[in-house]
Every structure is written in structure tokens, then in C-alpha cells.
Design an enzyme around this catalytic site. Structure first.
Site, PDB file in Angstrom:
ATOM      1  N   LYS A  54     -10.376   2.535   4.011  1.00 21.58           N
ATOM      2  CA  LYS A  54     -10.108   1.161   2.949  1.00 21.58           C
ATOM      3  C   LYS A  54      -9.506  -0.449   3.080  1.00 21.58           C
ATOM      4  O   LYS A  54      -9.621  -0.900   3.872  1.00 21.58           O
ATOM      5  CB  LYS A  54      -8.548   1.551   1.354  1.00 21.58           C
ATOM      6  CG  LYS A  54      -8.491   0.480   0.779  1.00 21.58           C
ATOM      7  CD  LYS A  54      -7.519   0.977  -0.552  1.00 21.58           C
ATOM      8  CE  LYS A  54      -6.163   1.431  -0.447  1.00 21.58           C
ATOM      9  NZ  LYS A  54      -5.597   0.528   0.203  1.00 21.58           N
ATOM     10  N   ASN A  55      -8.028   0.414   4.059  1.00 23.04           N
ATOM     11  CA  ASN A  55      -7.062   0.024   4.827  1.00 23.04           C
ATOM     12  C   ASN A  55      -7.348  -0.750   6.177  1.00 23.04           C
ATOM     13  O   ASN A  55      -6.785  -2.106   6.582  1.00 23.04           O
ATOM     14  CB  ASN A  55      -5.719  -0.166   4.944  1.00 23.04           C
ATOM     15  CG  ASN A  55      -4.952   0.866   3.035  1.00 23.04           C
ATOM     16  OD1 ASN A  55      -5.670   0.263   2.786  1.00 23.04           O
ATOM     17  ND2 ASN A  55      -3.807   1.426   3.515  1.00 23.04           N
TER      18      ASN A  55
ATOM     19  N   CYS B 294       5.325  -4.051  -6.634  1.00 22.80           N
ATOM     20  CA  CYS B 294       4.283  -2.731  -7.449  1.00 22.80           C
ATOM     21  C   CYS B 294       4.740  -1.473  -7.773  1.00 22.80           C
ATOM     22  O   CYS B 294       6.750  -1.434  -7.064  1.00 22.80           O
ATOM     23  CB  CYS B 294       2.892  -2.737  -6.289  1.00 22.80           C
ATOM     24  SG  CYS B 294       3.571  -1.838  -4.857  1.00 22.80           S
TER      25      CYS B 294
ATOM     26  N   ARG C 145       7.637  -5.688  -1.994  1.00 19.02           N
ATOM     27  CA  ARG C 145       6.633  -5.935  -1.283  1.00 19.02           C
ATOM     28  C   ARG C 145       6.794  -7.310  -0.882  1.00 19.02           C
ATOM     29  O   ARG C 145       5.528  -7.883  -1.286  1.00 19.02           O
ATOM     30  CB  ARG C 145       5.467  -4.998  -1.337  1.00 19.02           C
ATOM     31  CG  ARG C 145       5.622  -3.623  -1.882  1.00 19.02           C
ATOM     32  CD  ARG C 145       4.006  -3.190  -1.880  1.00 19.02           C
ATOM     33  NE  ARG C 145       3.632  -3.393  -0.832  1.00 19.02           N
ATOM     34  CZ  ARG C 145       2.333  -2.395  -0.809  1.00 19.02           C
ATOM     35  NH1 ARG C 145       1.848  -1.379  -1.973  1.00 19.02           N
ATOM     36  NH2 ARG C 145       1.714  -2.709   0.116  1.00 19.02           N
TER      37      ARG C 145
ATOM     38  N   ASP D 168       1.451   6.968   4.349  1.00 15.26           N
ATOM     39  CA  ASP D 168       0.590   7.361   3.077  1.00 15.26           C
ATOM     40  C   ASP D 168       0.322   8.258   3.196  1.00 15.26           C
ATOM     41  O   ASP D 168      -0.469   9.183   2.243  1.00 15.26           O
ATOM     42  CB  ASP D 168      -0.597   6.446   3.485  1.00 15.26           C
ATOM     43  CG  ASP D 168      -0.555   4.728   3.739  1.00 15.26           C
ATOM     44  OD1 ASP D 168      -1.457   3.804   3.723  1.00 15.26           O
ATOM     45  OD2 ASP D 168       0.345   3.679   2.574  1.00 15.26           O
TER      46      ASP D 168
ATOM     47  N   ARG E 209      -8.734   3.160  -6.916  1.00 14.55           N
ATOM     48  CA  ARG E 209      -8.118   2.256  -5.781  1.00 14.55           C
ATOM     49  C   ARG E 209      -8.431   2.779  -4.154  1.00 14.55           C
ATOM     50  O   ARG E 209      -9.362   1.918  -3.731  1.00 14.55           O
ATOM     51  CB  ARG E 209      -7.268   1.844  -5.842  1.00 14.55           C
ATOM     52  CG  ARG E 209      -6.977   1.365  -7.294  1.00 14.55           C
ATOM     53  CD  ARG E 209      -5.244   0.289  -7.462  1.00 14.55           C
ATOM     54  NE  ARG E 209      -5.546  -0.564  -6.398  1.00 14.55           N
ATOM     55  CZ  ARG E 209      -4.108  -1.366  -5.997  1.00 14.55           C
ATOM     56  NH1 ARG E 209      -3.416  -1.149  -7.033  1.00 14.55           N
ATOM     57  NH2 ARG E 209      -4.626  -2.100  -5.159  1.00 14.55           N
TER      58      ARG E 209
HETATM   59  C1  EPZ Z   1      -0.455  -1.379   4.097  1.00 10.99           C
HETATM   60  O1  EPZ Z   1       0.494  -2.436   3.465  1.00 10.99           O
HETATM   61  C2  EPZ Z   1      -1.224  -0.658   4.088  1.00 10.99           C
HETATM   62  N1  EPZ Z   1      -2.112  -1.096   2.620  1.00 10.99           N
HETATM   63  C3  EPZ Z   1      -0.734   0.445   2.974  1.00 10.99           C
HETATM   64  O2  EPZ Z   1      -1.263   1.601   2.074  1.00 10.99           O
HETATM   65  C4  EPZ Z   1       0.599   0.986   3.689  1.00 10.99           C
HETATM   66  O3  EPZ Z   1       1.426   1.867   2.771  1.00 10.99           O
HETATM   67  C5  EPZ Z   1       1.603   0.049   4.482  1.00 10.99           C
HETATM   68  O4  EPZ Z   1       0.287  -1.434   5.576  1.00 10.99           O
HETATM   69  C6  EPZ Z   1       2.600   0.563   5.658  1.00 10.99           C
HETATM   70  O5  EPZ Z   1       1.505   0.969   6.426  1.00 10.99           O
HETATM   71  C7  EPZ Z   1      -2.964  -1.682   3.146  1.00 10.99           C
HETATM   72  O6  EPZ Z   1      -3.858  -2.005   4.336  1.00 10.99           O
HETATM   73  C8  EPZ Z   1      -3.672  -3.138   2.461  1.00 10.99           C
HETATM   74  P1  EPZ Z   1       3.307  -3.680   4.857  1.00 10.99           P
HETATM   75  P2  EPZ Z   1       1.384  -3.555   3.599  1.00 10.99           P
HETATM   76  O7  EPZ Z   1       3.072  -5.139   5.290  1.00 10.99           O
HETATM   77  O8  EPZ Z   1       0.825  -4.273   4.796  1.00 10.99           O
HETATM   78  C9  EPZ Z   1       8.003  -5.064   4.698  1.00 10.99           C
HETATM   79  C10 EPZ Z   1      -2.099   3.193   0.206  1.00 10.99           C
HETATM   80  O9  EPZ Z   1      -2.259   3.514  -0.162  1.00 10.99           O
HETATM   81  N2  EPZ Z   1       7.803  -6.123   4.344  1.00 10.99           N
HETATM   82  O10 EPZ Z   1       3.409  -2.981   6.647  1.00 10.99           O
HETATM   83  O11 EPZ Z   1       1.832  -4.655   2.971  1.00 10.99           O
HETATM   84  C11 EPZ Z   1       7.836  -4.264   3.075  1.00 10.99           C
HETATM   85  O12 EPZ Z   1       8.184  -4.805   2.120  1.00 10.99           O
HETATM   86  C12 EPZ Z   1      -1.340   1.219   0.856  1.00 10.99           C
HETATM   87  O13 EPZ Z   1      -3.429   2.522   0.960  1.00 10.99           O
HETATM   88  C13 EPZ Z   1       8.698  -7.333   4.094  1.00 10.99           C
HETATM   89  O14 EPZ Z   1       9.729  -7.098   4.373  1.00 10.99           O
HETATM   90  O15 EPZ Z   1       2.629  -2.867   4.476  1.00 10.99           O
HETATM   91  C14 EPZ Z   1       7.533  -3.030   3.498  1.00 10.99           C
HETATM   92  O16 EPZ Z   1       8.740  -2.470   2.986  1.00 10.99           O
HETATM   93  C15 EPZ Z   1      -0.225   1.297  -0.409  1.00 10.99           C
HETATM   94  N3  EPZ Z   1       8.274  -8.406   4.909  1.00 10.99           N
HETATM   95  C16 EPZ Z   1       7.571  -2.926   5.382  1.00 10.99           C
HETATM   96  O17 EPZ Z   1       7.376  -4.320   5.359  1.00 10.99           O
HETATM   97  C17 EPZ Z   1       6.786  -8.779   4.389  1.00 10.99           C
HETATM   98  O18 EPZ Z   1       6.089 -10.147   5.344  1.00 10.99           O
HETATM   99  C18 EPZ Z   1       5.910  -2.375   5.994  1.00 10.99           C
HETATM  100  O19 EPZ Z   1       5.078  -3.231   4.938  1.00 10.99           O
HETATM  101  C19 EPZ Z   1       5.999  -7.748   5.291  1.00 10.99           C
HETATM  102  C20 EPZ Z   1       6.444  -6.114   4.508  1.00 10.99           C
END
Ligand code: EPZ
Length: 420
Positions: free
Chosen positions: A22-23, A117, A122, A307, A399
Site C-alpha cells: 500500500k505504502n 488522525c 501529522r 507500523d 484501508r
Molecule cells: C508514512 O506516513 C506511512 N504512510 C505510515 O504508514 C508510516 O507509519 C509512516 O510513514 C512512518 O513510517 C504512507 O506511506 C501512506 P512521516 P507519513 O511523514 O509519511 C512527523 C500505515 O499504517 N512529520 O514519516 O505520514 C509526523 O507527524 C501508515 O500504513 C512532521 O512533523 O509519516 C510523524 O510524527 C500509518 N512534519 C513523523 O514525522 C512533516 O512535514 C513521521 O511521519 C512530516 C512529518
């Protein structure tokens, strides 16, 4: 709303085919906006989030057809909108990933501000900071992020102040058509990003540094057609291997890539699981024993994946010993703990950690899912528990897990989907 009824207590035995990731599929679908040429994508999983992304491409004017083999044929030739509407973005945060491609190809993108969420606020501030570094103007109007660039994006040397998967993907997609060279430092190194790099390269992008913390992208004038097969879903594979361990059974996942599951397989071995890898088949055999408690601290790849955190929490509920699981990526990804307490689990939340004192037995109970991976952990707990567990709000699980009840039934699970 649908719910699952699970009667647990029996070991799961058998083989489970793993679907596409998915990701990886979500950013790759977004990247299809970068070219007017037709693309063909294989091994895309049939999931609600994928359907939402396909609807979003349609809302922008893209055309997506599914052939008899399940492959997608995508054409973003005649895009007539640059706006990702609230109705779609509110159901799937990954919609923000269309911003980079739209900005790169058309110089304009309007995406409804993705809300938080269950697992955290996020924010997308690092995505926007990167776009500004590439010369974009960012405004927020009526709940929409409006990104524009007059003379086109230009290459830059940008360092992420924290590792972000989506931020890395968005800026990577923006950079492939930017003017000049872009260096992205402190990038995320998840395998799904490497899959996106390979897809972009297949379209003609000039990218180097995959699997490292620095990506170097040299902008090209345009991108072409290609056919691409999405990588297998490492989290789906890990979820079924944990289910085998938690029920004292033996499951072989097929079509998986063990290289993507390094620490996860190590932790299963620490729990006393016999893990064998044979090409793209991975077998987890609990040998009829009770698992041993294992500690976990989540971290960006190649650290332990956030995850998989909830699934290992479920495993520890019935393990022999005491475990501490610490979540370092998201601020609120321990919600499943209180649901598990309803099943007789001895689990306490301590800041960003949970302490779990493993029990010989936990009991089935009605529980409620809160996010995708928490749902999976409650299903695992239900399969390991004695008695009946009812998991509500399983739209979360739909999802990210393709045909989960069918795949579990095929390895002996007593699980049925009920419509309320
Ligand atoms: C991706 O989410 C995945 N989703 C998530 O999988 C996964 O848990 C996550 O990466 C971490 O590996 C998809 O790929 C669609 P991040 P993403 O940006 O990109 C903070 C699942 O269960 N952050 O790496 O949203 C954020 O709040 C899902 O399949 C900022 O502060 O994750 C978080 O605390 C859930 N500012 C941390 O970084 C930003 O601009 C990591 O978020 C961006 C992120």
C-alpha cells in the site's frame, strides 16, 4: 459498519500470499500525474486507500482503468484540475502526495489541509518548507494549501530536520522535473521510497542515492510511459508472521521480501520463533511453544517499523516475561493498549511506552479499532485469545489489508465479517 467476530485459541497453519505494498502504491499512483504518457502498474493491492487515490486522480482529470489481471492503466494526459478536494483528503492523508507532482508539472497545486488522525497531528510543514526551498509560494486559503510557482521549480540543496517518509516522497517527485540539480539530505530510507525511485527512473527520471540518506535528482524535461510492478507489502507480511507466533502456529508468507523485514525477523527469533527464508517465502514456526517477551523501540528504517509496533504489542500479551514497547515516531500510537486491557491483558501505558506482563491466557471481548495497525493488533489478540472477540470499526483495517479475513480463514482462523 462492518465488524469481525473471531473465535480464538487455535494455532494458525498454512500459506498466505502477500499483496502489493500500500505504502509504495500510493506515492507511485501520485507520481503518475508527472507525465501525460500512459502507465501500467502491476501488483497494486485492492484496498480502500488505493480506491481513494484512484478517485483523487479521477477528480484531477486522470483516467484509470483496471484490466482483467487487476493491473492499472493510468493516463494523466488531460488533467483539468489542480485541486485535491476536502472530501477525499479527509479520508486519506496520503492525498498530500499529489502536491509535488502537480506543482512540478503545472506550477500549481491546491490540496485541502490534511487533518490529523488517531495516531497524531501529522503535520506537513516539512513538505511545504521543501517546496518553498524549490521556489514555490505557499498560501493557505479556506482550508486549502495553495502552492504556486511562476517560473517553475528549481533545484536546491535541502536538509530535512526530521525524517519524513511522505515529505521525502513529495519533494522527490517535485524534483524530477525541476530545473537543475536537487540534493535531499536526511531523507527517509524506507523500501517504499526505493520503489518510488525505481518507478520514477523507469519513467526516465535521473536519480541517485537510493537506500541512502541523501538523494540527488537532476531535473529532466519530461517523463515517459513505463510498466512497473509494485513491491510486496512488508507490513502485511510481518503481520501474518506475528499472527503465527501469537497463536503458537506456523505460517509461510509467499511473495515477500525478507530483506525489507530485517529487524522484524530478528525480533521474532528473539521471541523464540523458528524463522526460515526460502527465496520469496518466509516461514514463522512457533513450534507449538509459548513466545518469549521481546522489547521494541520504533525508529525510521532500517530501525524497527512503527507500523509493526501494535502487532508486537499483541504478541507480547501472551508471551512469557515482561516487555517494554516504545513508540518514537507518532505521538499517539498506543491507543490499542486500553482495548487490549479489556481482554485481560496486563498492559500499562508509561509515557510513549507500554509495559506488558505476558499472560498464559487472555480472553475474548468486544473491542474497537482506532487506526489501521491497531485494528490488525486487535485481530491478532482475538486469534490468540480464548473465547469470542468482536472487533468493531474494521473499516480501518480495510484501508490496508487485502481480503484479511479470507487470508486468515485459509490458515485456519475462525473469523467472520458481519454487517451491522
Ligand atoms: C508514512 O506516513 C506511512 N504512510 C505510515 O504508514 C508510516 O507509519 C509512516 O510513514 C512512518 O513510517 C504512507 O506511506 C501512506 P512521516 P507519513 O511523514 O509519511 C512527523 C500505515 O499504517 N512529520 O514519516 O505520514 C509526523 O507527524 C501508515 O500504513 C512532521 O512533523 O509519516 C510523524 O510524527 C500509518 N512534519 C513523523 O514525522 C512533516 O512535514 C513521521 O511521519 C512530516 C512529518
Amino acid at each position: 459498519m462492518d465488524y469481525f467476530v473471531i473465535r480464538g485459541g487455535q494455532p494458525l497453519q498454512g500459506r498466505v500470499p502477500i499483496s502489493g505494498a500500500k505504502n509504495a502504491a500510493l506515492p507511485i499512483l501520485a507520481a503518475s500525474l508527472l507525465t501525460p504518457s500512459e502507465l501500467r502498474l502491476n501488483n497494486v493491492p485492492h484496498l480502500n486507500d488505493i480506491t481513494t487515490m484512484i478517485e483523487l486522480l479521477g477528480a484531477l482529470g486522470g483516467e484509470v482503468a483496471v484490466d482483467e489481471s487487476g493491473s492499472l492503466c493510468i493516463s494523466a494526459l488531460d488533467l483539468n484540475s489542480r485541486r485535491a478536494p476536502y472530501e477525499l483528503v479527509k479520508t486519506m492523508r496520503a492525498s498530500i502526495l499529489v502536491m509535488g507532482p502537480l506543482l512540478a508539472r503545472f506550477g500549481r497545486a491546491e490540496v485541502s489541509f490534511p487533518g490529523g488522525c488517531a495516531i497524531g497531528s501529522r503535520p506537513v510543514d516539512l513538505h511545504l518548507k521543501g517546496f518553498e526551498a524549490m521556489g514555490a509560494q505557499i498560501d493557505v486559503r479556506d482550508g486549502y494549501i495553495v502552492a504556486t510557482t511562476e517560473g517553475g521549480l528549481r533545484g536546491c540543496d535541502f536538509t530535512f530536520e526530521m525524517v519524513t517518509v511522505g515529505g521525502t516522497e513529495n519533494l522527490l517527485m517535485a524534483a524530477v522535473l525541476a530545473d537543475g540539480e536537487t540534493i535531499l539530505r536526511n531523507v527517509a530510507r524506507e523500501p517504499e521510497i526505493t520503489d518510488l525511485v525505481r518507478f520514477l527512473r523507469a519513467m526516465g527520471a535521473d536519480i541517485s542515492g537510493d537506500d541512502t540518506d541523501t538523494l540527488v535528482i537532476r531535473g529532466v524535461g519530461s517523463l515517459n510511459s513505463c510498466e512497473y510492478t509494485v513491491m510486496p507489502d512488508r507490513i502485511e507480511a510481518g503481520t501474518y508472521l506475528v499472527a503465527a507466533a501469537a497463536t503458537g502456529g506456523c505460517i509461510t508468507v509467499e511473495g515477500a521480501d525478507a530483506e525489507h523485514l530485517g529487524l522484524v525477523l530478528d525480533k521474532l527469533r528473539d521471541a523464540g520463533v523458528d524463522v526460515q527464508v526460502d527465496g520469496d517465502a518466509i516461514t514463522a514456526d512457533m513450534l507449538g511453544k509459548r513466545p518469549l517477551s521481546v522489547d521494541v523501540i520504533t525508529a525510521p528504517y532500517p530501525g524497527f517499523p512503527t507500523d509493526m509496533q501494535a502487532q508486537f504489542t499483541a504478541l507480547n500479551l501472551v508471551a512469557d516475561g515482561v516487555a517494554r514497547i516504545t513508540e518514537t515516531i507518532f505521538e499517539n500510537r498506543l491507543i490499542h493498549a486500553q482495548e487490549m486491557s479489556r481482554m485481560g491483558a496486563n498492559i500499562t501505558v508509561d509515557g510513549h511506552s507500554v509495559i506488558i506482563r505476558g499472560q498464559e491466557e487472555i480472553s475474548g471481548a468486544p473491542v474497537m479499532a482506532s487506526d489501521l495497525r491497531a485494528s490488525a493488533s486487535l485481530v491478532i489478540a482475538g486469534l490468540a485469545a480464548k473465547g469470542e472477540t468482536r472487533v468493531d470499526r474494521i473499516y480501518h483495517i480495510d484501508r490496508g489489508y487485502e481480503r484479511i479475513e479470507e487470508k486468515l480463514q485459509s490458515v485456519g482462523a475462525d473469523i467472520v465479517r458481519k454487517m451491522r
